[in-house]
Design a protein around this motif. Structure first.
Motif, PDB file in Angstrom:
ATOM      1  N   VAL A   1     -10.619   8.674  -6.540  1.00 58.16           N
ATOM      2  CA  VAL A   1     -10.159   7.310  -6.759  1.00 58.16           C
ATOM      3  C   VAL A   1      -9.908   6.681  -5.398  1.00 58.16           C
ATOM      4  CG1 VAL A   1      -8.380   5.831  -7.778  1.00 58.16           C
ATOM      5  CG2 VAL A   1      -9.032   7.947  -8.935  1.00 58.16           C
ATOM      6  N   TYR A   2     -10.461   5.495  -5.201  1.00 61.46           N
ATOM      7  CA  TYR A   2     -10.250   4.740  -3.964  1.00 61.46           C
ATOM      8  C   TYR A   2      -9.504   3.467  -4.309  1.00 61.46           C
ATOM      9  CZ  TYR A   2     -13.899   7.770  -2.119  1.00 61.46           C
ATOM     10  OH  TYR A   2     -14.634   8.863  -1.731  1.00 61.46           O
ATOM     11  N   VAL A   3      -8.356   3.257  -3.669  1.00 65.14           N
ATOM     12  CA  VAL A   3      -7.596   2.033  -3.872  1.00 65.14           C
ATOM     13  C   VAL A   3      -7.682   1.243  -2.576  1.00 65.14           C
ATOM     14  CG1 VAL A   3      -5.350   1.020  -4.412  1.00 65.14           C
ATOM     15  CG2 VAL A   3      -6.037   3.191  -5.473  1.00 65.14           C
ATOM     16  N   ILE A   4      -8.303   0.071  -2.653  1.00 66.45           N
ATOM     17  CA  ILE A   4      -8.499  -0.763  -1.470  1.00 66.45           C
ATOM     18  C   ILE A   4      -7.655  -2.014  -1.636  1.00 66.45           C
ATOM     19  CG2 ILE A   4     -10.183  -2.026  -0.078  1.00 66.45           C
ATOM     20  CD1 ILE A   4     -12.315  -0.023  -1.195  1.00 66.45           C
ATOM     21  N   ASN A   5      -6.646  -2.151  -0.777  1.00 70.30           N
ATOM     22  CA  ASN A   5      -5.730  -3.292  -0.818  1.00 70.30           C
ATOM     23  C   ASN A   5      -6.271  -4.368   0.121  1.00 70.30           C
ATOM     24  OD1 ASN A   5      -3.578  -4.944  -1.291  1.00 70.30           O
ATOM     25  ND2 ASN A   5      -2.021  -3.540  -0.506  1.00 70.30           N
ATOM     26  N   THR A   6      -6.644  -5.497  -0.435  1.00 75.68           N
ATOM     27  CA  THR A   6      -7.319  -6.544   0.317  1.00 75.68           C
ATOM     28  C   THR A   6      -6.375  -7.645   0.773  1.00 75.68           C
ATOM     29  OG1 THR A   6      -7.813  -7.775  -1.698  1.00 75.68           O
ATOM     30  CG2 THR A   6      -9.457  -6.168  -0.966  1.00 75.68           C
ATOM     31  N   CYS A   7      -6.848  -8.411   1.723  1.00 75.54           N
ATOM     32  CA  CYS A   7      -6.115  -9.545   2.271  1.00 75.54           C
ATOM     33  C   CYS A   7      -7.010 -10.779   2.171  1.00 75.54           C
ATOM     34  CB  CYS A   7      -5.769  -9.261   3.730  1.00 75.54           C
ATOM     35  SG  CYS A   7      -4.853 -10.587   4.528  1.00 75.54           S
TER      36      CYS A   7
ATOM     37  N   ALA B   1      -2.322  -9.656  -8.239  1.00 77.54           N
ATOM     38  CA  ALA B   1      -0.946  -9.470  -7.780  1.00 77.54           C
ATOM     39  C   ALA B   1      -0.031  -8.909  -8.864  1.00 77.54           C
ATOM     40  CB  ALA B   1      -0.397 -10.797  -7.250  1.00 77.54           C
ATOM     41  N   LYS B   2      -0.181  -9.377 -10.080  1.00 78.04           N
ATOM     42  CA  LYS B   2       0.699  -8.938 -11.160  1.00 78.04           C
ATOM     43  C   LYS B   2       0.361  -7.532 -11.653  1.00 78.04           C
ATOM     44  CE  LYS B   2       1.577 -13.590 -12.806  1.00 78.04           C
ATOM     45  NZ  LYS B   2       1.415 -14.542 -13.897  1.00 78.04           N
ATOM     46  N   GLU B   3      -0.902  -7.150 -11.533  1.00 81.63           N
ATOM     47  CA  GLU B   3      -1.343  -5.884 -12.095  1.00 81.63           C
ATOM     48  C   GLU B   3      -1.309  -4.709 -11.125  1.00 81.63           C
ATOM     49  OE1 GLU B   3      -3.696  -8.501 -12.017  1.00 81.63           O
ATOM     50  OE2 GLU B   3      -3.439  -9.300 -14.028  1.00 81.63           O
ATOM     51  N   LYS B   4      -1.329  -4.962  -9.822  1.00 79.26           N
ATOM     52  CA  LYS B   4      -1.559  -3.882  -8.853  1.00 79.26           C
ATOM     53  C   LYS B   4      -0.519  -2.771  -8.887  1.00 79.26           C
ATOM     54  CE  LYS B   4       0.181  -6.732  -5.177  1.00 79.26           C
ATOM     55  NZ  LYS B   4      -0.254  -7.497  -4.042  1.00 79.26           N
ATOM     56  N   PHE B   5       0.711  -3.091  -9.251  1.00 78.32           N
ATOM     57  CA  PHE B   5       1.730  -2.038  -9.288  1.00 78.32           C
ATOM     58  C   PHE B   5       1.717  -1.271 -10.610  1.00 78.32           C
ATOM     59  CE2 PHE B   5       3.481  -4.912  -6.001  1.00 78.32           C
ATOM     60  CZ  PHE B   5       3.396  -4.026  -4.944  1.00 78.32           C
ATOM     61  N   ASN B   6       0.820  -1.651 -11.503  1.00 78.52           N
ATOM     62  CA  ASN B   6       0.624  -0.930 -12.756  1.00 78.52           C
ATOM     63  C   ASN B   6      -0.654  -0.107 -12.720  1.00 78.52           C
ATOM     64  OD1 ASN B   6       2.942  -2.042 -13.983  1.00 78.52           O
ATOM     65  ND2 ASN B   6       1.811  -3.904 -14.440  1.00 78.52           N
ATOM     66  N   ILE B   7      -1.087   0.247 -11.545  1.00 77.43           N
ATOM     67  CA  ILE B   7      -2.366   0.939 -11.373  1.00 77.43           C
ATOM     68  C   ILE B   7      -2.415   2.243 -12.167  1.00 77.43           C
ATOM     69  CG2 ILE B   7      -1.704   2.102  -9.224  1.00 77.43           C
ATOM     70  CD1 ILE B   7      -4.626   1.600  -8.307  1.00 77.43           C
ATOM     71  N   LEU B   8      -1.314   2.955 -12.256  1.00 78.07           N
ATOM     72  CA  LEU B   8      -1.301   4.209 -13.021  1.00 78.07           C
ATOM     73  C   LEU B   8      -1.638   3.967 -14.486  1.00 78.07           C
ATOM     74  CD1 LEU B   8       1.772   6.036 -11.487  1.00 78.07           C
ATOM     75  CD2 LEU B   8      -0.622   6.703 -11.329  1.00 78.07           C
ATOM     76  N   SER B   9      -1.101   2.902 -15.047  1.00 81.23           N
ATOM     77  CA  SER B   9      -1.402   2.569 -16.444  1.00 81.23           C
ATOM     78  C   SER B   9      -2.878   2.282 -16.628  1.00 81.23           C
ATOM     79  CB  SER B   9      -0.595   1.348 -16.899  1.00 81.23           C
ATOM     80  OG  SER B   9       0.772   1.630 -16.861  1.00 81.23           O
ATOM     81  N   TYR B  10      -3.463   1.560 -15.682  1.00 81.83           N
ATOM     82  CA  TYR B  10      -4.885   1.237 -15.771  1.00 81.83           C
ATOM     83  C   TYR B  10      -5.743   2.492 -15.641  1.00 81.83           C
ATOM     84  CZ  TYR B  10      -3.892  -3.735 -15.697  1.00 81.83           C
ATOM     85  OH  TYR B  10      -3.449  -4.988 -16.018  1.00 81.83           O
TER      86      TYR B  10
ATOM     87  N   THR C   1       0.844  -1.199   0.000  1.00 86.78           N
ATOM     88  CA  THR C   1       0.000   0.000   0.000  1.00 86.78           C
ATOM     89  C   THR C   1       0.875   1.242   0.000  1.00 86.78           C
ATOM     90  OG1 THR C   1      -1.804  -1.142   1.108  1.00 86.78           O
ATOM     91  CG2 THR C   1      -1.796   1.246   1.274  1.00 86.78           C
ATOM     92  N   SER C   2       1.947   1.229   0.759  1.00 84.91           N
ATOM     93  CA  SER C   2       2.875   2.364   0.793  1.00 84.91           C
ATOM     94  C   SER C   2       3.517   2.587  -0.578  1.00 84.91           C
ATOM     95  CB  SER C   2       3.959   2.146   1.845  1.00 84.91           C
ATOM     96  OG  SER C   2       3.390   2.103   3.124  1.00 84.91           O
ATOM     97  N   THR C   3       3.884   1.496  -1.241  1.00 83.81           N
ATOM     98  CA  THR C   3       4.489   1.593  -2.571  1.00 83.81           C
ATOM     99  C   THR C   3       3.496   2.174  -3.574  1.00 83.81           C
ATOM    100  OG1 THR C   3       5.961  -0.271  -2.135  1.00 83.81           O
ATOM    101  CG2 THR C   3       5.547   0.267  -4.446  1.00 83.81           C
ATOM    102  N   ILE C   4       2.260   1.673  -3.550  1.00 82.63           N
ATOM    103  CA  ILE C   4       1.228   2.173  -4.459  1.00 82.63           C
ATOM    104  C   ILE C   4       0.950   3.651  -4.178  1.00 82.63           C
ATOM    105  CG2 ILE C   4      -1.211   1.983  -5.090  1.00 82.63           C
ATOM    106  CD1 ILE C   4      -0.882  -1.096  -4.592  1.00 82.63           C
ATOM    107  N   ALA C   5       0.886   4.019  -2.910  1.00 81.97           N
ATOM    108  CA  ALA C   5       0.644   5.416  -2.534  1.00 81.97           C
ATOM    109  C   ALA C   5       1.762   6.307  -3.057  1.00 81.97           C
ATOM    110  CB  ALA C   5       0.510   5.548  -1.020  1.00 81.97           C
ATOM    111  N   ARG C   6       3.010   5.858  -2.951  1.00 80.65           N
ATOM    112  CA  ARG C   6       4.140   6.642  -3.464  1.00 80.65           C
ATOM    113  C   ARG C   6       4.041   6.809  -4.982  1.00 80.65           C
ATOM    114  NH1 ARG C   6       6.956   3.744   0.315  1.00 80.65           N
ATOM    115  NH2 ARG C   6       7.790   2.294  -1.221  1.00 80.65           N
ATOM    116  N   GLN C   7       3.649   5.737  -5.668  1.00 84.02           N
ATOM    117  CA  GLN C   7       3.488   5.820  -7.128  1.00 84.02           C
ATOM    118  C   GLN C   7       2.437   6.868  -7.496  1.00 84.02           C
ATOM    119  OE1 GLN C   7       2.363   1.839  -8.247  1.00 84.02           O
ATOM    120  NE2 GLN C   7       4.461   1.240  -8.721  1.00 84.02           N
TER     121      GLN C   7
END
Length: 142
Positions: free
Chosen positions: A31-37, A89-98, A8-14
């Motif tokens: 935009v709401y980004v909800i990181n689930t477990c 898992a594979k896509e979450k760090f590409n959220i900006l592209s999406y 979540t910290s990494t995504i927030a920094r991006q």
């Protein structure tokens, strides 16, 4: 969990690096980004609860679900009212592209609405484009 916190910290920094603002979860955001477990027994209930909270804060906000639960049960999550995008898992760090792809898609839809003079569609598309443009508030944690 610790992994979710780090991710979540990494995504927030991006997102902040791209010009988005982080706000408190209960504040209105675009935009709401909800990181689930998926470790907890209540993953589905917690996800639905956070989506409802986001929709209460801003019914027109874009809700993005990421994380382990999103990876395991994307169809189930996409059926939750208010969820706009599910990233595994594979896509979450590409959220900006999406988010950028979403803007381009909405712009294409807007062109069609303009061409065929469909005012309500034009209005809705403009609203969603504004909701995901850079520089708008985003929530990246709960």
């Amino acid at each position: 969990c610790k992994l979710n916190f780090a991710e979540t910290s990494t995504i927030a920094r991006q997102l902040t690096g791209a010009g988005y603002q982080k706000v408190s979860f209960d504040d209105a955001a675009n935009v709401y980004v909800i990181n689930t477990c998926s470790v907890t027994d209540n993953a589905d209930k917690e996800c639905k609860l956070h989506v409802k909270r986001a929709m209460k804060a801003n019914p027109d906000g874009l809700v993005v679900i990421v994380g382990c639960y999103a990876q395991l049960k994307p169809e189930e999550i996409s059926a939750i009212e208010g969820v706009d995008l599910v990233l595994g898992a594979k896509e979450k760090f590409n959220i900006l592209s999406y988010l950028e792809e979403s803007v381009h898609l909405l712009e294409a839809i807007q062109d069609i609405a303009d061409q065929f003079h469909i005012p309500r569609m034009q209005e809705l598309v403009e609203l969603h484009i504004r909701a995901i443009e850079k520089g708008t508030p985003v929530i990246s944690d709960s």
